[in-house]
Design a protein around this motif. Structure first.
Motif, PDB file in Angstrom:
ATOM      1  N   VAL A  55      41.608  18.334  44.136  1.00 33.21           N
ATOM      2  CA  VAL A  55      40.913  17.164  43.603  1.00 33.21           C
ATOM      3  C   VAL A  55      41.279  16.926  42.142  1.00 33.21           C
ATOM      4  CG1 VAL A  55      38.656  16.203  43.005  1.00 33.21           C
ATOM      5  CG2 VAL A  55      38.985  17.314  45.213  1.00 33.21           C
ATOM      6  N   GLN A  56      41.283  17.987  41.347  1.00 35.43           N
ATOM      7  CA  GLN A  56      41.502  17.843  39.902  1.00 35.43           C
ATOM      8  C   GLN A  56      42.972  17.935  39.497  1.00 35.43           C
ATOM      9  OE1 GLN A  56      38.681  20.085  37.486  1.00 35.43           O
ATOM     10  NE2 GLN A  56      37.241  20.238  39.214  1.00 35.43           N
ATOM     11  N   ARG A  57      43.843  18.211  40.480  1.00 37.73           N
ATOM     12  CA  ARG A  57      45.291  18.262  40.237  1.00 37.73           C
ATOM     13  C   ARG A  57      45.680  19.275  39.160  1.00 37.73           C
ATOM     14  NH1 ARG A  57      47.668  14.063  42.901  1.00 37.73           N
ATOM     15  NH2 ARG A  57      46.284  12.370  43.591  1.00 37.73           N
ATOM     16  N   ARG A  58      44.988  20.364  39.143  1.00 36.27           N
ATOM     17  CA  ARG A  58      45.296  21.490  38.254  1.00 36.27           C
ATOM     18  C   ARG A  58      44.618  22.728  38.817  1.00 36.27           C
ATOM     19  NH1 ARG A  58      40.979  22.810  34.907  1.00 36.27           N
ATOM     20  NH2 ARG A  58      39.233  21.316  34.973  1.00 36.27           N
ATOM     21  N   LEU A  59      45.060  23.877  38.391  1.00 40.26           N
ATOM     22  CA  LEU A  59      44.452  25.110  38.883  1.00 40.26           C
ATOM     23  C   LEU A  59      43.039  25.245  38.336  1.00 40.26           C
ATOM     24  CD1 LEU A  59      44.725  27.784  40.429  1.00 40.26           C
ATOM     25  CD2 LEU A  59      45.570  28.829  38.306  1.00 40.26           C
ATOM     26  N   VAL A  60      42.069  25.370  39.227  1.00 42.11           N
ATOM     27  CA  VAL A  60      40.663  25.495  38.846  1.00 42.11           C
ATOM     28  C   VAL A  60      40.106  26.798  39.412  1.00 42.11           C
ATOM     29  CG1 VAL A  60      38.367  24.468  38.955  1.00 42.11           C
ATOM     30  CG2 VAL A  60      40.393  22.995  38.864  1.00 42.11           C
ATOM     31  N   LEU A  61      39.642  27.674  38.527  1.00 40.50           N
ATOM     32  CA  LEU A  61      39.043  28.945  38.944  1.00 40.50           C
ATOM     33  C   LEU A  61      37.556  28.914  38.624  1.00 40.50           C
ATOM     34  CD1 LEU A  61      41.783  31.439  37.634  1.00 40.50           C
ATOM     35  CD2 LEU A  61      41.539  30.484  39.934  1.00 40.50           C
ATOM     36  N   ASP A  62      36.768  28.678  39.640  1.00 39.75           N
ATOM     37  CA  ASP A  62      35.318  28.611  39.451  1.00 39.75           C
ATOM     38  C   ASP A  62      34.789  29.982  39.030  1.00 39.75           C
ATOM     39  OD1 ASP A  62      32.431  28.931  40.495  1.00 39.75           O
ATOM     40  OD2 ASP A  62      32.757  26.766  40.611  1.00 39.75           O
ATOM     41  N   PRO A  63      34.122  30.074  37.878  1.00 45.68           N
ATOM     42  CA  PRO A  63      33.661  31.382  37.385  1.00 45.68           C
ATOM     43  C   PRO A  63      32.674  32.078  38.320  1.00 45.68           C
ATOM     44  CG  PRO A  63      32.723  29.590  36.087  1.00 45.68           C
ATOM     45  CD  PRO A  63      33.793  28.993  36.938  1.00 45.68           C
ATOM     46  N   VAL A  64      31.834  31.308  38.991  1.00 49.98           N
ATOM     47  CA  VAL A  64      30.858  31.911  39.904  1.00 49.98           C
ATOM     48  C   VAL A  64      31.576  32.575  41.075  1.00 49.98           C
ATOM     49  CG1 VAL A  64      28.953  31.464  41.486  1.00 49.98           C
ATOM     50  CG2 VAL A  64      29.040  30.301  39.270  1.00 49.98           C
ATOM     51  N   TRP A  65      32.522  31.845  41.686  1.00 49.02           N
ATOM     52  CA  TRP A  65      33.237  32.396  42.823  1.00 49.02           C
ATOM     53  C   TRP A  65      34.157  33.540  42.413  1.00 49.02           C
ATOM     54  CZ3 TRP A  65      32.218  32.469  47.670  1.00 49.02           C
ATOM     55  CH2 TRP A  65      31.462  31.441  48.236  1.00 49.02           C
ATOM     56  N   MET A  66      34.743  33.452  41.239  1.00 45.68           N
ATOM     57  CA  MET A  66      35.593  34.547  40.773  1.00 45.68           C
ATOM     58  C   MET A  66      34.776  35.816  40.537  1.00 45.68           C
ATOM     59  SD  MET A  66      38.656  33.455  40.917  1.00 45.68           S
ATOM     60  CE  MET A  66      38.063  32.571  42.363  1.00 45.68           C
ATOM     61  N   THR A  67      33.552  35.641  40.031  1.00 41.10           N
ATOM     62  CA  THR A  67      32.665  36.797  39.823  1.00 41.10           C
ATOM     63  C   THR A  67      32.260  37.406  41.162  1.00 41.10           C
ATOM     64  OG1 THR A  67      31.782  35.838  37.779  1.00 41.10           O
ATOM     65  CG2 THR A  67      30.471  37.562  38.839  1.00 41.10           C
ATOM     66  N   LEU A  68      31.893  36.546  42.126  1.00 42.47           N
ATOM     67  CA  LEU A  68      31.531  37.034  43.458  1.00 42.47           C
ATOM     68  C   LEU A  68      32.702  37.740  44.122  1.00 42.47           C
ATOM     69  CD1 LEU A  68      29.469  34.022  44.870  1.00 42.47           C
ATOM     70  CD2 LEU A  68      28.606  36.285  44.261  1.00 42.47           C
ATOM     71  N   LEU A  69      33.889  37.178  43.959  1.00 41.70           N
ATOM     72  CA  LEU A  69      35.073  37.785  44.557  1.00 41.70           C
ATOM     73  C   LEU A  69      35.361  39.148  43.926  1.00 41.70           C
ATOM     74  CD1 LEU A  69      37.454  37.632  46.480  1.00 41.70           C
ATOM     75  CD2 LEU A  69      38.721  36.379  44.713  1.00 41.70           C
ATOM     76  N   GLY A  70      35.220  39.244  42.608  1.00 35.50           N
ATOM     77  CA  GLY A  70      35.435  40.523  41.940  1.00 35.50           C
ATOM     78  C   GLY A  70      34.448  41.581  42.403  1.00 35.50           C
ATOM     79  N   ALA A  71      33.174  41.180  42.539  1.00 33.79           N
ATOM     80  CA  ALA A  71      32.149  42.117  42.997  1.00 33.79           C
ATOM     81  C   ALA A  71      32.408  42.541  44.441  1.00 33.79           C
ATOM     82  CB  ALA A  71      30.768  41.471  42.871  1.00 33.79           C
ATOM     83  N   ALA A  72      32.792  41.577  45.284  1.00 33.46           N
ATOM     84  CA  ALA A  72      33.073  41.888  46.693  1.00 33.46           C
ATOM     85  C   ALA A  72      34.285  42.807  46.815  1.00 33.46           C
ATOM     86  CB  ALA A  72      33.315  40.590  47.471  1.00 33.46           C
ATOM     87  N   LEU A  73      35.305  42.573  45.996  1.00 42.87           N
ATOM     88  CA  LEU A  73      36.491  43.426  46.026  1.00 42.87           C
ATOM     89  C   LEU A  73      36.155  44.849  45.592  1.00 42.87           C
ATOM     90  CD1 LEU A  73      39.514  43.892  46.355  1.00 42.87           C
ATOM     91  CD2 LEU A  73      39.832  43.027  44.017  1.00 42.87           C
ATOM     92  N   SER A  74      35.343  44.981  44.569  1.00 39.82           N
ATOM     93  CA  SER A  74      34.936  46.313  44.100  1.00 39.82           C
ATOM     94  C   SER A  74      34.171  47.059  45.180  1.00 39.82           C
ATOM     95  CB  SER A  74      34.065  46.181  42.838  1.00 39.82           C
ATOM     96  OG  SER A  74      34.785  45.565  41.791  1.00 39.82           O
ATOM     97  N   LEU A  75      33.246  46.349  45.830  1.00 41.30           N
ATOM     98  CA  LEU A  75      32.472  46.962  46.912  1.00 41.30           C
ATOM     99  C   LEU A  75      33.386  47.354  48.065  1.00 41.30           C
ATOM    100  CD1 LEU A  75      29.670  47.660  48.060  1.00 41.30           C
ATOM    101  CD2 LEU A  75      29.570  45.336  48.980  1.00 41.30           C
TER     102      LEU A  75
END
Length: 247
Positions: free
Chosen positions: A207-227
């Protein structure tokens, strides 16, 4: 070959390869990313829709967690080579539906399919799931009927195959085992979070035509990866998650 034997043969083959089906589904889903637009043109409305999608998938995961957490040893497993059942589960989730794990899987897939709000994708996933797992359930029930005979027939005659009947609820006979759930469901949880995170990045970036890294999802992904990494280590290199007499 008689039709029922053909169904069993097909179901047994599909049962063995069922773990790879999500890959084809995700590849198809990602073909819709380039045409993705925010629901109603509103980012706020889109966020609410995303929450709904995640809740649907988490409901499916919750069904799996409850089922696995109360399951007896060598039942409700992730085995792929052959059917395994040392006893017949008829309480807990199995008192309201004969295939609770597949119901949970469907809800997890449904939430993901809804994410890009493409109606035909939801219909396609639902129809494809029904066609694919119909054979698997047929093969499983054929195996259980042969092993548990009268007991299976009596339970199956009152318990629906896929759509739960809450009025039939009977508490699980075995207590809930968190360690069993952590050992068996950690990969599914991580896979779910990873899928939603990647979809979030791909759709926002489209949609925004650029790389967008949502901080909430990145935090959830980091926590899930650690677990995931911690539980994977504990499962493979320790006995912490093992419980005698449980799956």
């Amino acid at each position: 070959m008689p039709l029922n034997e053909d169904f069993v043969r097909q179901g047994t083959w599909l049962f063995r390869w069922r773990s790879y089906v999500p890959i084809a589904f995700l590849l198809l889903l990602f073909t819709q990313v380039p045409s993705y637009r925010y629901l109603g043109g509103s980012r706020l409305l889109e966020m609410r829709w995303e929450v709904l999608c995640v809740l649907v998938s988490l409901a499916g995961l919750a069904v799996r967690i409850h089922t696995v957490g109360h399951a007896a040893c060598r039942t409700s497993g992730r085995n792929t080579r052959s059917q395994v059942a040392d006893q017949l589960n008829t309480s807990g989730m199995y008192s309201v539906v004969r295939h609770p794990l597949y119901l949970g899987n469907f809800l997890m897939w449904l939430g993901v399919a809804m994410f890009l709000h493409t109606w035909w994708m939801v219909l396609l996933v639902s129809a494809g799931y029904a066609l694919y797992y119909e054979r698997i359930m047929y093969a499983e029930e054929n195996f259980l009927c042969g092993k548990f005979t009268g007991g299976y027939v009596e339970w199956a005659s009152r318990t629906p195959a896929f759509i739960p009947a809450p009025r039939l609820w009977r508490p699980a006979e075995l207590p809930f085992c968190l360690r069993t759930v952590l050992r068996r469901e950690y990969s599914g949880f991580f896979g779910l979070i990873l899928t939603f995170a990647v979809l979030q990045v791909a759709s926002d970036s489209a949609v925004q035509r650029r790389l967008v890294l949502d901080p909430v999802w990145m935090t959830l992904l980091g926590a899930a990866l650690s677990l995931f990494l911690v539980l994977r280590f504990l499962k493979r290199h320790t006995a912490v998650l093992k419980v005698t007499g449980r799956s």
